[in-house]
Scaffold this motif. Structure first.
Motif, mmCIF file in Angstrom:
data_model
loop_
_atom_site.group_PDB
_atom_site.id
_atom_site.type_symbol
_atom_site.label_atom_id
_atom_site.label_comp_id
_atom_site.label_asym_id
_atom_site.label_seq_id
_atom_site.Cartn_x
_atom_site.Cartn_y
_atom_site.Cartn_z
ATOM 1 N N GLY A 96 -74.878 -0.701 47.659
ATOM 2 C CA GLY A 96 -75.697 -0.272 48.790
ATOM 3 C C GLY A 96 -75.156 -0.516 50.165
ATOM 4 N N GLN A 98 -71.749 0.565 53.047
ATOM 5 C CA GLN A 98 -70.786 1.614 53.275
ATOM 6 C C GLN A 98 -69.335 1.159 53.245
ATOM 7 O OE1 GLN A 98 -71.467 4.386 52.818
ATOM 8 N NE2 GLN A 98 -73.256 5.178 53.841
ATOM 9 N N TYR B 33 -67.863 -1.756 60.989
ATOM 10 C CA TYR B 33 -66.777 -1.770 60.015
ATOM 11 C C TYR B 33 -65.448 -1.510 60.710
ATOM 12 C CZ TYR B 33 -70.739 -0.804 56.909
ATOM 13 O OH TYR B 33 -71.944 -0.845 56.256
ATOM 14 N N TYR B 35 -61.628 -0.107 59.637
ATOM 15 C CA TYR B 35 -60.803 0.548 58.638
ATOM 16 C C TYR B 35 -59.414 0.751 59.233
ATOM 17 C CZ TYR B 35 -64.795 1.850 55.667
ATOM 18 O OH TYR B 35 -65.874 1.831 54.833
ATOM 19 N N PHE B 91 -59.494 2.250 62.733
ATOM 20 C CA PHE B 91 -60.777 2.889 63.012
ATOM 21 C C PHE B 91 -61.895 1.860 62.942
ATOM 22 C CE2 PHE B 91 -59.531 7.249 63.159
ATOM 23 C CZ PHE B 91 -58.520 7.418 62.237
ATOM 24 N N ILE B 98 -77.937 -0.891 55.899
ATOM 25 C CA ILE B 98 -77.027 -1.052 54.773
ATOM 26 C C ILE B 98 -77.620 -0.334 53.568
ATOM 27 C CG2 ILE B 98 -75.740 -2.658 53.336
ATOM 28 C CD1 ILE B 98 -76.228 -4.810 55.376
ATOM 29 N N THR B 99 -77.453 0.947 53.496
ATOM 30 C CA THR B 99 -77.844 1.689 52.299
ATOM 31 C C THR B 99 -76.697 2.614 51.936
ATOM 32 O OG1 THR B 99 -78.795 3.541 53.516
ATOM 33 C CG2 THR B 99 -80.249 1.687 53.031
ATOM 34 N N THR B 100 -76.657 2.990 50.689
ATOM 35 C CA THR B 100 -75.552 3.826 50.228
ATOM 36 C C THR B 100 -75.463 5.122 51.014
ATOM 37 O OG1 THR B 100 -75.751 2.921 48.018
ATOM 38 C CG2 THR B 100 -74.601 5.007 48.219
ATOM 39 N N ASN B 101 -76.608 5.663 51.405
ATOM 40 C CA ASN B 101 -76.602 6.975 52.035
ATOM 41 C C ASN B 101 -76.609 6.916 53.553
ATOM 42 O OD1 ASN B 101 -76.781 7.879 49.451
ATOM 43 N ND2 ASN B 101 -78.999 8.089 49.499
ATOM 44 N N GLU B 102 -76.481 5.723 54.105
ATOM 45 C CA GLU B 102 -76.517 5.616 55.560
ATOM 46 C C GLU B 102 -75.265 6.236 56.160
ATOM 47 O OE1 GLU B 102 -78.999 4.869 57.252
ATOM 48 O OE2 GLU B 102 -78.119 4.865 59.235
ATOM 49 N N LYS B 103 -75.453 6.964 57.241
ATOM 50 C CA LYS B 103 -74.337 7.674 57.852
ATOM 51 C C LYS B 103 -73.469 6.723 58.649
ATOM 52 C CE LYS B 103 -73.274 11.607 60.836
ATOM 53 N NZ LYS B 103 -73.827 12.770 61.559
ATOM 54 N N LEU B 104 -72.173 6.811 58.398
ATOM 55 C CA LEU B 104 -71.198 6.059 59.167
ATOM 56 C C LEU B 104 -70.716 6.910 60.335
ATOM 57 C CD1 LEU B 104 -68.662 4.304 56.747
ATOM 58 C CD2 LEU B 104 -70.259 3.221 58.309
ATOM 59 N N PHE B 106 -67.786 7.114 63.109
ATOM 60 C CA PHE B 106 -66.457 6.578 63.369
ATOM 61 C C PHE B 106 -66.055 6.767 64.820
ATOM 62 C CE2 PHE B 106 -64.386 5.287 59.435
ATOM 63 C CZ PHE B 106 -65.277 5.760 58.487
ATOM 64 N N GLY B 107 -65.288 5.822 65.319
ATOM 65 C CA GLY B 107 -64.636 5.990 66.601
ATOM 66 C C GLY B 107 -63.373 6.818 66.436
#
Lengths: 112, 115
Positions: A96, A98, B33, B35, B91, B98-104, B106-107
């Motif tokens: 759960g 990202q 986050y 990356y 990045f 914090i959910t699987t479908n939450e939109k990330l 990015f910069g």
């Protein structure tokens, strides 16, 4: 570390043609996302698929999540020059949040 | 609404020097986050903050990398001393929940070149 393989790596097509990009893994993902990235920019989310067999449409783009949630495809109908860019699939493991695993990418060029 | 902002957009440094990258997430986004994409490779996860706390830093390459998020707002990623293999695009991304479908979101990334 799970690996998401995308194919093809590069694709150059004429405006108006159809194309399909594939994203494959040996791992099961709780959801899979497709992003498009343009030079000098970060990835921009196009769609998230979460259910095995799910199909989502975004104008001329059709996204499908495999039944076993290990693979996905992106189909573009009547490609336009504005579709040019780097397409990335990214999978989220169960738990759960990202921490997504990105695919190897498909660079698409649509020639007018 | 302002997006995720990263600074600098490009940095060229010599091996052994120190570089600090900054990320300002979207206001109100608790999750941040980092990356990284190194040349020819896929984008890989480095670490995840929830507010000011490190939730997951399993992707950090080694102890030359230090990430902080002061007061749960902006974040910095320091590389000290930088090595040639640290070159790549870094990045930052943020999201609300914090959910699987939450939109990330990015910069645009920081292009780091270590010479």
């Amino acid at each position: 570390t799970q690996l998401l393989e995308q194919s093809p790596q590069f694709l150059s097509i004429q405006e108006g043609e159809n194309l399909t990009v594939y994203c494959n893994s040996s791992s099961v993902f709780s959801s899979l996302q497709w992003y498009r990235q343009e030079p000098g920019e970060g990835p921009v989310l196009l769609v998230t698929v979460v259910t095995g067999g799910e199909v989502k449409k975004l104008k001329r783009l059709t996204f499908q999540f495999g039944d076993a949630r290990k693979d996905s495809s992106l189909h573009i109908t009547a490609a336009q020059p504005g579709d040019t860019g780097l397409y990335l699939c990214a999978g989220s493991l169960s738990g759960g949040y990202q921490k997504v695993t990105f695919g190897t990418g498909t660079k698409l060029q649509v020639i007018p | 609404e302002a997006g995720v902002t990263q600074f600098p957009s490009h940095s060229v440094i010599e091996k052994g020097q120190t570089v600090t990258l900054r990320c300002d997430p979207i206001s109100g986004h608790d999750n941040l986050y980092w990356y990284r994409r190194v040349m020819g490779k896929e984008i890989k996860f480095l670490l995840h903050f929830v507010k000011e706390s490190k939730q997951d830093e399993s992707g950090m390459p080694n102890n030359r990398f230090l990430a902080e998020r002061t007061g749960g707002t902006y974040s910095t990623l320091k590389v000290q001393p930088a090595e040639l293999e640290d070159s790549g695009v870094y990045f930052c991304a943020s999201s609300t929940r914090i959910t699987t479908n939450e939109k990330l979101f990015f910069g645009s990334g920081t292009q780091l070149s270590v010479l």
